[in-house]
Write a protein that holds these residues in place. Sequence first.
Motif, PDB file in Angstrom:
ATOM      1  N   PRO A 132      25.625  17.228 -25.109  1.00  0.00           N
ATOM      2  CA  PRO A 132      24.235  16.782 -25.013  1.00  0.00           C
ATOM      3  C   PRO A 132      24.081  15.668 -23.992  1.00  0.00           C
ATOM      4  N   HIS A 134      21.292  12.736 -22.728  1.00  0.00           N
ATOM      5  CA  HIS A 134      20.144  12.029 -23.295  1.00  0.00           C
ATOM      6  C   HIS A 134      19.308  11.374 -22.197  1.00  0.00           C
ATOM      7  N   PRO A 151      17.676  15.754 -26.760  1.00  0.00           N
ATOM      8  CA  PRO A 151      18.515  15.891 -25.569  1.00  0.00           C
ATOM      9  C   PRO A 151      18.558  17.331 -25.076  1.00  0.00           C
ATOM     10  N   TYR A 153      21.373  20.028 -22.660  1.00  0.00           N
ATOM     11  CA  TYR A 153      22.824  20.237 -22.618  1.00  0.00           C
ATOM     12  C   TYR A 153      23.309  20.503 -21.191  1.00  0.00           C
ATOM     13  N   LYS A 182      25.916  10.946 -24.652  1.00  0.00           N
ATOM     14  CA  LYS A 182      25.615  10.883 -26.078  1.00  0.00           C
ATOM     15  C   LYS A 182      26.190   9.587 -26.657  1.00  0.00           C
ATOM     16  N   LYS A 250      20.442  25.964 -24.290  1.00  0.00           N
ATOM     17  CA  LYS A 250      21.453  25.022 -23.789  1.00  0.00           C
ATOM     18  C   LYS A 250      21.686  25.231 -22.288  1.00  0.00           C
TER      19      LYS A 250
END
Length: 273
Positions: A132, A134, A151, A153, A182, A250
């Motif tokens: 992930p 952010h 978030p 990916y 992350k 993702k």
Amino acid sequence: MEQNIKVAVLDLYDGDANEGMRCIHELVHAWAAQKNLALTYEVFDVRQALETPDTSFDIYISSGGPGSPLDSNDTKWENAYFDWLESIEIWNSEHDKPKHVFFICHSFQLACKYYHVGTVCKRKSTAFGVFPVHPTTAGVSDPLFTGLNNPFYGVDSRDFQVIEPSDDIIEAMGATILAIEKDRPHVPYERAIMAMRFSPYFVGTQFHAEVDAAGMHLYLLQEDKKNIVTENHGIEKWQSMVDQVQDPEKIMLTYQTILPNFLNQAILDAAAQ
């Protein structure tokens, strides 16, 4: 009249076999076809041939690559790379039609080193897999991430990182941190910078925003690649990556969003002049 767009790709892979250059090629060509653009696409072998593009291109994409961003100080290829970067800065300061640059992974680390926006250093352990990412407050509103979750990916494959942002330099440049790692409260390590806008026209990601899910899936299924991943990271990591690259929320979404957003903004700016 059909718009002609010239794209230069700076290949920093030093001759290593990789998926990155294929992904960039396919993404840019698919985008140009969708936009009905006449595309000029040229690749420059920076590390082996000391090739760098001139200022005649509209868009520049600088790839990932192997090795340490700390060990290339004052090498011929890094000096040539930084001379190229300076030439684009000078162009943008002297002309109304800006050139846009996107930095990926190793190139991102080099750009951070060039601008002194943080500490480029070796990680405690290799970051490899789908993780992930952010967005910061600035990142949430940045057009680069429009259409992504929070978030989102990204594919990570690196031994180095950028930490300890130099806030005074970043502020003076007008740069912004767009995303960070992350949160890992169980380890005493600073969260690394994962994306930064160095200027309105220069932006980069620490992760591989160019990776396409279908190609990555086939890559992971190759027996030799599966063996490399499992030997270095375990069978669970391999299975996790296989599962995650097929998740439409993702890697597929990241691939379909970040570089196309960058390219769309670049041609908007070109057309506005």
